[in-house]
Write an enzyme that holds these catalytic residues in place. Structure first.
Site, PDB file in Angstrom:
ATOM      1  N   CYS A 288       1.092  -1.186  -0.258  1.00 53.64           N
ATOM      2  CA  CYS A 288      -0.213  -0.145   0.161  1.00 53.64           C
ATOM      3  C   CYS A 288       0.958   1.005  -0.163  1.00 53.64           C
ATOM      4  CB  CYS A 288      -0.781  -0.320   1.766  1.00 53.64           C
ATOM      5  SG  CYS A 288      -2.047   1.393   1.455  1.00 53.64           S
TER       6      CYS A 288
ATOM      7  N   CYS B 206      -5.779  -2.066   6.880  1.00 51.29           N
ATOM      8  CA  CYS B 206      -7.344  -1.289   6.820  1.00 51.29           C
ATOM      9  C   CYS B 206      -8.511  -2.071   6.888  1.00 51.29           C
ATOM     10  CB  CYS B 206      -6.747  -0.390   6.175  1.00 51.29           C
ATOM     11  SG  CYS B 206      -6.303  -0.966   4.821  1.00 51.29           S
TER      12      CYS B 206
END
Length: 371
Positions: A104, A200
């Protein structure tokens, strides 16, 4: 000559948490032209229609209004799904334990988002990571955050000097406790908000339940290396090397741990003892090797230290390049529970040199049954 702060535009990636809130506040106080941007990477609306991203964005709005900076949101859900989430699923399917945060940072926050920030005329992108950029001596180096417990260079190991030259980490020089104090002193809306944990896109949800929505689980036998069946596993993807919890093996003696996997036969190997020899290795092969600075790997090999998981102590190693982005990493001493799919990150004292992905794991020249 460097621009003055008031002529320098900094886009701050704001998550709705205290760290990025304080990063924005400090930059504003230093006189920079600051813009707060919230990134939406995942549609996390639950079955009750509640979306934590909406709540987080509302916190970003509150903080930006308090600080007195403009704000808005950008959506990278498509890029995130293609570049990060698909990889996450593929790795689990292959019996490995991926680290989506590393990808990410590489593909979304410090690539897609950085490009977006630069398109807005930004000179820098700032985030609330606990890391430091050292620009002295004409070089760009990445250093560990001052707060050893919070240092996040492990997750930033794929960033290069080109990227870092456009990046600021305003809270990297601070202890976490001081960041909280600053937020409270400024009465920021996020001052007492608890830190987010875990991956997340899973959030607070049960990991097994989440993964089973995307990958059908295949239960199988849990057995010792001698072939004694000790129970059933729920699916190899739910277990990582060195895992103790969730095995459900009772009886007397030392606790049981996951010590190996056979993907073809769908077997999870287990054995007793935290310091079981089956959990120790002395070498790995690694892929996706990336160095922060182009001048780090001058010859065939370097000696440095490495971390094989977040918040682990450093281990002395020798890194030997074997191909483009590929290396052998030989340990000075055996290391416990080194896990394929996780990041291996290299250090020289305070400096993070770069890192890669753990591929195969070896002991005494023999490849271990870790995937």
């Amino acid at each position: 000559m460097e621009k003055r702060p008031e002529d320098t535009r900094v886009v701050v990636g704001m998550s709705g948490g205290v760290d990025s809130s304080v990063a924005a506040l400090l930059l504003k106080e230093q006189g920079y032209d600051v813009i707060g941007i919230f990134m939406k990477n995942w549609d996390d609306t639950d079955e009750n229609g509640f979306c934590t991203a909406t709540e987080d964005y509302e916190d970003v709005i509150r903080v930006c209004n308090q600080i007195g900076i403009p704000y808005y949101a950008v959506n990278f859900e498509k890029q995130y799904y293609e570049k990060v989430f698909q990889y996450f699923l593929d790795e689990y399917k292959a019996g490995r334990t991926p680290n989506p945060d590393v990808l990410c940072n590489k593909e979304i926050k410090f690539k897609a988002f950085l490009e977006h920030a630069l398109s807005l005329g930004a000179d820098y992108l700032a985030t609330g990571h606990y890391a430091r950029v050292d620009r002295s001596g004409g070089k760009v180096r990445m250093l560990r955050g001052i707060d050893e417990n919070k240092d996040q260079t492990y997750f930033l190991n794929q960033l290069t000097e080109d990227t870092l030259s456009k990046v600021m980490f305003p809270i990297g020089e601070l202890q976490k406790s001081r960041v909280r104090e600053i937020a409270k002193e400024a009465e920021l809306a996020t001052a007492t908000k608890k830190d987010s944990t875990g991956i997340c896109f899973i959030g607070e949800r049960n990991f097994k339940t989440f993964l089973s929505q995307y990958l059908p689980a295949q239960p199988g036998d849990m057995m010792t290396m001698d072939g004694e069946v000790k129970g059933r596993h729920d699916g190899l993807m739910y277990y990582t090397i060195g895992q103790r919890h969730g095995l459900g093996i009772g009886g007397s003696g030392e606790p049981w741990f996951a010590v190996g996997k056979d993907l073809e036969k769908n077997i999870l190997y287990v054995d007793q003892g935290f310091h079981n020899p089956l959990l120790y290795s002395d070498k790995i092969t690694a892929t996706n090797i990336s160095w922060v600075r182009s001048d780090i790997m001058k010859g065939e090999e370097i000696s440095c230290t490495a971390k094989f998981r977040y918040r682990q102590e450093d281990h002395k190693v020798t890194v030997r390049m074997t191909g483009e982005g590929e290396a052998e990493v030989i340990f000075d001493e055996q290391v416990r529970a080194v896990t394929p799919g996780q990041a291996v990150v290299f250090y020289d004292g305070e400096e993070c040199l770069g890192g890669g992905t753990i591929d195969d794991v070896y002991k005494d020249g023999t490849k271990l049954w870790y995937v």
